[in-house]
Design an enzyme around this catalytic site. Sequence first.
Site, mmCIF file in Angstrom:
data_model
loop_
_atom_site.group_PDB
_atom_site.id
_atom_site.type_symbol
_atom_site.label_atom_id
_atom_site.label_comp_id
_atom_site.label_asym_id
_atom_site.label_seq_id
_atom_site.Cartn_x
_atom_site.Cartn_y
_atom_site.Cartn_z
ATOM 1 N N ALA A 1 0.687 4.161 0.695
ATOM 2 C CA ALA A 1 0.519 5.070 1.828
ATOM 3 C C ALA A 1 1.162 4.541 3.106
ATOM 4 C CB ALA A 1 -0.968 5.331 2.070
ATOM 5 N N CYS A 2 1.618 3.306 3.087
ATOM 6 C CA CYS A 2 2.162 2.640 4.281
ATOM 7 C C CYS A 2 3.665 2.909 4.412
ATOM 8 C CB CYS A 2 1.897 1.139 4.166
ATOM 9 S SG CYS A 2 2.763 0.128 5.367
ATOM 10 N N SER A 3 4.073 3.425 5.559
ATOM 11 C CA SER A 3 5.496 3.720 5.783
ATOM 12 C C SER A 3 6.346 2.450 5.802
ATOM 13 C CB SER A 3 5.689 4.508 7.077
ATOM 14 O OG SER A 3 5.272 3.742 8.189
ATOM 15 N N ASN B 1 0.902 -1.141 0.000
ATOM 16 C CA ASN B 1 0.000 0.000 0.000
ATOM 17 C C ASN B 1 0.948 1.199 0.000
ATOM 18 O OD1 ASN B 1 -1.560 2.208 0.666
ATOM 19 N ND2 ASN B 1 -2.599 1.228 2.376
#
Length: 120
Positions: free
Chosen positions: A8-10, A6
């Site tokens: 958006a996932c760090s 994803n």
Amino acid sequence: MEIWINPACSKCRAALTLLDAEGADYTVRRYLEDVPSPAEIREVLGRLGLEPWDIARTQEAEAKELGVKDWPRDAEGWDRWIEALAAHPKLIQRPIITAEDGSAVVGRSEEAVRDALSRR
């Protein structure tokens, strides 16, 4: 090697940075857009050696709406979990890296990503 991410996932971004730094050959799968089928989820679970509830993000809003924390975690409930992960991909833990040797890891730490890189 394939990595389910994803963007958006760090943790996903950190895994990609490490893979790039190590010159790894990999394919990115944005699993929220290119949703894994139940069969693909079963396959990756076999590669991980985990149960579907082991890769479920039970704190997500969708998980709470579905009430997955209260679902049975046994053989009878297995398919229900698989179907939920396929229908609600946000519930899938990330990133998942399939290694060249046929195994897979949940790459949430540098050590796990390096483990995937070492599997030839």
